[in-house]
Design a protein around this motif. Structure first.
Motif, PDB file in Angstrom:
ATOM      1  N   CYS A  29       0.830  -1.213   0.000  1.00 29.63           N
ATOM      2  CA  CYS A  29       0.000   0.000   0.000  1.00 29.63           C
ATOM      3  C   CYS A  29       0.859   1.256   0.000  1.00 29.63           C
ATOM      4  N   MET A  30       1.892   1.278   0.821  1.00 28.71           N
ATOM      5  CA  MET A  30       2.766   2.448   0.902  1.00 28.71           C
ATOM      6  C   MET A  30       3.501   2.675  -0.423  1.00 28.71           C
ATOM      7  N   ARG A  31       3.920   1.587  -1.069  1.00 33.09           N
ATOM      8  CA  ARG A  31       4.611   1.731  -2.349  1.00 33.09           C
ATOM      9  C   ARG A  31       3.680   2.285  -3.415  1.00 33.09           C
ATOM     10  N   GLU A  32       2.378   2.079  -3.252  1.00 30.99           N
ATOM     11  CA  GLU A  32       1.398   2.619  -4.189  1.00 30.99           C
ATOM     12  C   GLU A  32       1.072   4.078  -3.867  1.00 30.99           C
ATOM     13  N   VAL A  33       0.994   4.391  -2.603  1.00 27.78           N
ATOM     14  CA  VAL A  33       0.576   5.726  -2.166  1.00 27.78           C
ATOM     15  C   VAL A  33       1.687   6.767  -2.324  1.00 27.78           C
ATOM     16  N   LEU A  34       2.896   6.434  -1.984  1.00 28.10           N
ATOM     17  CA  LEU A  34       3.985   7.426  -2.003  1.00 28.10           C
ATOM     18  C   LEU A  34       4.223   8.044  -3.376  1.00 28.10           C
ATOM     19  N   PRO A  35       4.263   7.277  -4.459  1.00 31.35           N
ATOM     20  CA  PRO A  35       4.438   7.923  -5.764  1.00 31.35           C
ATOM     21  C   PRO A  35       3.308   8.905  -6.094  1.00 31.35           C
ATOM     22  N   ARG A  36       2.076   8.571  -5.689  1.00 31.19           N
ATOM     23  CA  ARG A  36       0.954   9.483  -5.919  1.00 31.19           C
ATOM     24  C   ARG A  36       1.129  10.775  -5.138  1.00 31.19           C
ATOM     25  N   LEU A  37       1.578  10.644  -3.898  1.00 29.59           N
ATOM     26  CA  LEU A  37       1.801  11.820  -3.056  1.00 29.59           C
ATOM     27  C   LEU A  37       2.885  12.713  -3.655  1.00 29.59           C
ATOM     28  N   VAL A  38       3.968  12.112  -4.072  1.00 35.98           N
ATOM     29  CA  VAL A  38       5.065  12.885  -4.668  1.00 35.98           C
ATOM     30  C   VAL A  38       4.599  13.579  -5.949  1.00 35.98           C
ATOM     31  N   ALA A  39       3.886  12.856  -6.804  1.00 33.05           N
ATOM     32  CA  ALA A  39       3.388  13.446  -8.056  1.00 33.05           C
ATOM     33  C   ALA A  39       2.448  14.610  -7.759  1.00 33.05           C
ATOM     34  N   ARG A  40       1.560  14.446  -6.777  1.00 32.34           N
ATOM     35  CA  ARG A  40       0.627  15.520  -6.415  1.00 32.34           C
ATOM     36  C   ARG A  40       1.369  16.762  -5.931  1.00 32.34           C
ATOM     37  N   GLU A  41       2.400  16.568  -5.137  1.00 32.43           N
ATOM     38  CA  GLU A  41       3.168  17.699  -4.622  1.00 32.43           C
ATOM     39  C   GLU A  41       3.938  18.405  -5.731  1.00 32.43           C
ATOM     40  N   VAL A  42       4.429  17.656  -6.709  1.00 28.81           N
ATOM     41  CA  VAL A  42       5.118  18.268  -7.848  1.00 28.81           C
ATOM     42  C   VAL A  42       4.150  19.143  -8.631  1.00 28.81           C
ATOM     43  N   VAL A  43       2.944  18.638  -8.865  1.00 34.09           N
ATOM     44  CA  VAL A  43       1.928  19.413  -9.581  1.00 34.09           C
ATOM     45  C   VAL A  43       1.540  20.646  -8.779  1.00 34.09           C
ATOM     46  N   ARG A  44       1.359  20.484  -7.475  1.00 34.72           N
ATOM     47  CA  ARG A  44       0.985  21.610  -6.616  1.00 34.72           C
ATOM     48  C   ARG A  44       2.062  22.698  -6.644  1.00 34.72           C
ATOM     49  N   LYS A  45       3.308  22.294  -6.585  1.00 35.91           N
ATOM     50  CA  LYS A  45       4.413  23.257  -6.611  1.00 35.91           C
ATOM     51  C   LYS A  45       4.446  23.984  -7.955  1.00 35.91           C
ATOM     52  N   SER A  46       4.233  23.258  -9.039  1.00 33.19           N
ATOM     53  CA  SER A  46       4.204  23.857 -10.371  1.00 33.19           C
ATOM     54  C   SER A  46       3.049  24.848 -10.496  1.00 33.19           C
ATOM     55  N   PHE A  47       1.880  24.477  -9.988  1.00 35.40           N
ATOM     56  CA  PHE A  47       0.720  25.366 -10.023  1.00 35.40           C
ATOM     57  C   PHE A  47       0.997  26.652  -9.257  1.00 35.40           C
ATOM     58  N   LYS A  48       1.594  26.518  -8.085  1.00 37.53           N
ATOM     59  CA  LYS A  48       1.907  27.697  -7.274  1.00 37.53           C
ATOM     60  C   LYS A  48       2.908  28.600  -7.992  1.00 37.53           C
ATOM     61  N   ARG A  49       3.907  27.995  -8.631  1.00 37.57           N
ATOM     62  CA  ARG A  49       4.907  28.770  -9.363  1.00 37.57           C
ATOM     63  C   ARG A  49       4.247  29.526 -10.518  1.00 37.57           C
ATOM     64  N   GLU A  50       3.357  28.851 -11.264  1.00 37.57           N
ATOM     65  CA  GLU A  50       2.651  29.507 -12.369  1.00 37.57           C
ATOM     66  C   GLU A  50       1.755  30.633 -11.862  1.00 37.57           C
ATOM     67  N   ALA A  51       1.105  30.410 -10.730  1.00 36.60           N
ATOM     68  CA  ALA A  51       0.229  31.436 -10.160  1.00 36.60           C
ATOM     69  C   ALA A  51       1.030  32.673  -9.768  1.00 36.60           C
ATOM     70  N   LEU A  52       2.207  32.470  -9.191  1.00 37.06           N
ATOM     71  CA  LEU A  52       3.044  33.613  -8.804  1.00 37.06           C
ATOM     72  C   LEU A  52       3.535  34.373 -10.029  1.00 37.06           C
ATOM     73  N   VAL A  53       3.880  33.667 -11.086  1.00 26.53           N
ATOM     74  CA  VAL A  53       4.291  34.324 -12.327  1.00 26.53           C
ATOM     75  C   VAL A  53       3.139  35.164 -12.870  1.00 26.53           C
ATOM     76  N   SER A  54       1.936  34.594 -12.866  1.00 27.53           N
ATOM     77  CA  SER A  54       0.756  35.319 -13.351  1.00 27.53           C
ATOM     78  C   SER A  54       0.469  36.541 -12.483  1.00 27.53           C
ATOM     79  N   TRP A  55       0.558  36.378 -11.179  1.00 27.89           N
ATOM     80  CA  TRP A  55       0.295  37.493 -10.263  1.00 27.89           C
ATOM     81  C   TRP A  55       1.305  38.616 -10.477  1.00 27.89           C
ATOM     82  N   ASN A  56       2.561  38.258 -10.635  1.00 24.78           N
ATOM     83  CA  ASN A  56       3.589  39.283 -10.869  1.00 24.78           C
ATOM     84  C   ASN A  56       3.360  39.994 -12.201  1.00 24.78           C
ATOM     85  N   ALA A  57       2.959  39.255 -13.227  1.00 25.62           N
ATOM     86  CA  ALA A  57       2.665  39.875 -14.523  1.00 25.62           C
ATOM     87  C   ALA A  57       1.492  40.841 -14.387  1.00 25.62           C
TER      88      ALA A  57
END
Length: 90
Positions: A29-57
């Motif tokens: 179960c942990m081997r299945e869950v951890l990759p999903r968690l990592v992928a979600r956090e990568v997407v979240r970080k990317s979204f936040k970075r894009e939002a900050l770029v948009s806000w600054n623009a």
């Protein structure tokens, strides 16, 4: 690589019950869950970075679209009258 983590009693209990309902080990179960968690956090970080770029623009130019303009444009997606993104304005 072997890693161990400490959890509170409630999470430990729920984690140990999960494999029983799915006939899998905690490790499986942990081997299945951890990759999903990592992928979600990568997407979240990317979204936040894009939002900050948009806000600054926006802060630099003041150019924007209203929520109503975006919703109206999105409603055309997948239709015969699909339109291009409306022009930004001050």
């Amino acid at each position: 690589m072997t890693t161990s983590i400490k959890t509170d009693e409630d999470l430990t209990s729920r984690t140990q019950q999960l494999p029983n309902t799915q006939q899998r080990s905690v490790r499986c179960c942990m081997r299945e869950v951890l990759p999903r968690l990592v992928a979600r956090e990568v997407v979240r970080k990317s979204f936040k970075r894009e939002a900050l770029v948009s806000w600054n623009a926006y802060k630099e130019t003041g150019e924007h679209l209203t929520g109503a303009e975006i919703r109206s444009w999105l409603k055309t997606w997948g239709t015969e009258v699909a339109s291009d993104l409306p022009p930004f304005h001050d």
